[in-house]
Design a protein around this motif. Sequence first.
Motif, short mmCIF file in Angstrom:
data_model
loop_
_atom_site.label_atom_id
_atom_site.label_comp_id
_atom_site.label_asym_id
_atom_site.label_seq_id
_atom_site.Cartn_x
_atom_site.Cartn_y
_atom_site.Cartn_z
N PHE A 247 32.03 -46.16 -14.52
CA PHE A 247 30.26 -46.07 -15.01
C PHE A 247 30.58 -46.79 -16.47
O PHE A 247 29.53 -47.09 -17.01
N TYR A 248 30.78 -46.56 -17.73
CA TYR A 248 30.60 -46.18 -19.16
C TYR A 248 30.46 -47.58 -19.54
O TYR A 248 30.45 -48.36 -20.52
N ARG A 249 32.09 -48.67 -18.80
CA ARG A 249 32.60 -49.94 -19.17
C ARG A 249 31.20 -51.04 -18.91
O ARG A 249 30.70 -51.11 -19.83
N ARG A 250 30.61 -50.54 -17.12
CA ARG A 250 29.62 -51.35 -17.18
C ARG A 250 28.63 -50.65 -18.18
O ARG A 250 27.80 -52.16 -18.25
N ARG A 251 28.25 -49.97 -18.70
CA ARG A 251 27.07 -49.96 -19.58
C ARG A 251 27.26 -50.46 -20.78
O ARG A 251 26.56 -50.86 -21.09
N THR A 252 28.54 -50.38 -21.41
CA THR A 252 28.91 -50.50 -22.62
C THR A 252 28.21 -52.11 -22.18
O THR A 252 27.91 -53.14 -23.60
N ASN A 253 29.31 -52.63 -21.35
CA ASN A 253 28.78 -54.55 -20.90
C ASN A 253 27.31 -54.87 -20.55
O ASN A 253 27.33 -55.67 -21.75
N ALA A 254 26.81 -54.01 -19.97
CA ALA A 254 25.08 -54.78 -19.04
C ALA A 254 24.32 -55.09 -21.25
O ALA A 254 23.66 -55.66 -20.99
N ALA A 255 24.53 -53.87 -22.04
CA ALA A 255 23.88 -53.17 -22.81
C ALA A 255 24.55 -54.29 -24.43
O ALA A 255 24.86 -53.20 -24.98
N ARG B 252 25.53 -50.10 -3.70
CA ARG B 252 25.58 -49.59 -5.24
C ARG B 252 24.84 -47.91 -5.28
O ARG B 252 25.57 -46.51 -5.70
#
Lengths: 180, 156
Positions: free
Chosen positions: B124-132, A2
């Motif tokens: 990036f934004y999708r990962r961030r909303t999924n992660a939190a 990453r």
Amino acid sequence: MRRLLYLLPVAVFAVLALFFLRGLSLNPRDLPSVLIDRPVPEMALPPLPGRGPDTGLATADLKGRVSLVNIFGSWCIACVQEHPFLMRIKQSGAVPIHGIDWRDDPAEGAKWLKKNGDPYERVGADPAPGRAAIDFGVTGAPETFIVDKAGIIRYKHIGPVTREAWDKTLLPIIRELETK
Amino acid sequence: MRRLLLILACLTAFAGPAIAADPSEMLKDPALESRAQHLGKELRCLVCQSESIEDSNADLARDLRVIVRERIQSGESDDQVMQYVVDRYGDYVLLRPPFKASTLVLWVGPFALLLAGLAAAAAFYRRRTNAAPPPPPLSAEEKRRLEALLKDHPPS
């Protein structure tokens, strides 16, 4: 893994920066000529006044020997700078030089040659709008073309022919073409 | 003052684009002349390099303007005239580079970079909303503590 992905923009920037850096150091006047390896354009230019009846420049005159075609004009300042070296090439007998008196009053061109010396075997008059010069893809004077025995353009030199350009580039090409 | 501005605005509205061609060069037939000007605007002046031959005062640009007009008058199509110039000066003479294999990066590059950037941002934004995932609602105990805190330190 990453982490490496975050470095990607930096890598893209580095590649672009390299391209631009190279672009900065290129001379925008050194345009690649599309006429390299193409036959000399069709032309039949009349001689300059006072240079003799059969001294004009036609396409057929450029066959049989390796020769130079030099674009000049009495109005061209860099040509004055180049001229003494063309005279020395003529004296050395290395290669015949032909001239195209570009965008010039033929009488002025003849006068200029009388004053500065005449290094040319044949000179064709190409007054404005300089059709022959445009057929050669000329962008400014002086320009010098190397034409091989078959009448094919092999090299284009932009700007005055200097001792350095002659020794390093033009003469080796001429010698090479002469052996073929 | 306002009137002056109004006059200026009217004047600029009538000002046409500056053209270097002098009237003696222009073709008599306005249709042919407008074709010549249109072509001239697409052709690079090789002396000044960032001007079109129609805008340039250089001698070579003038010669090319004359030759473009001669060829148009002799009945050549726009493509034939452009090809005549490209045959002598290469694609560089075209102010708008042609779309072909060697110029693919030039034409597609910026859009490809933009798409890549958008894709990266979206990921990036999708990962961030999924992660939190949204935090669970406050428990009764937490609510009591929050109220006590707010009573002691009222928000100003």
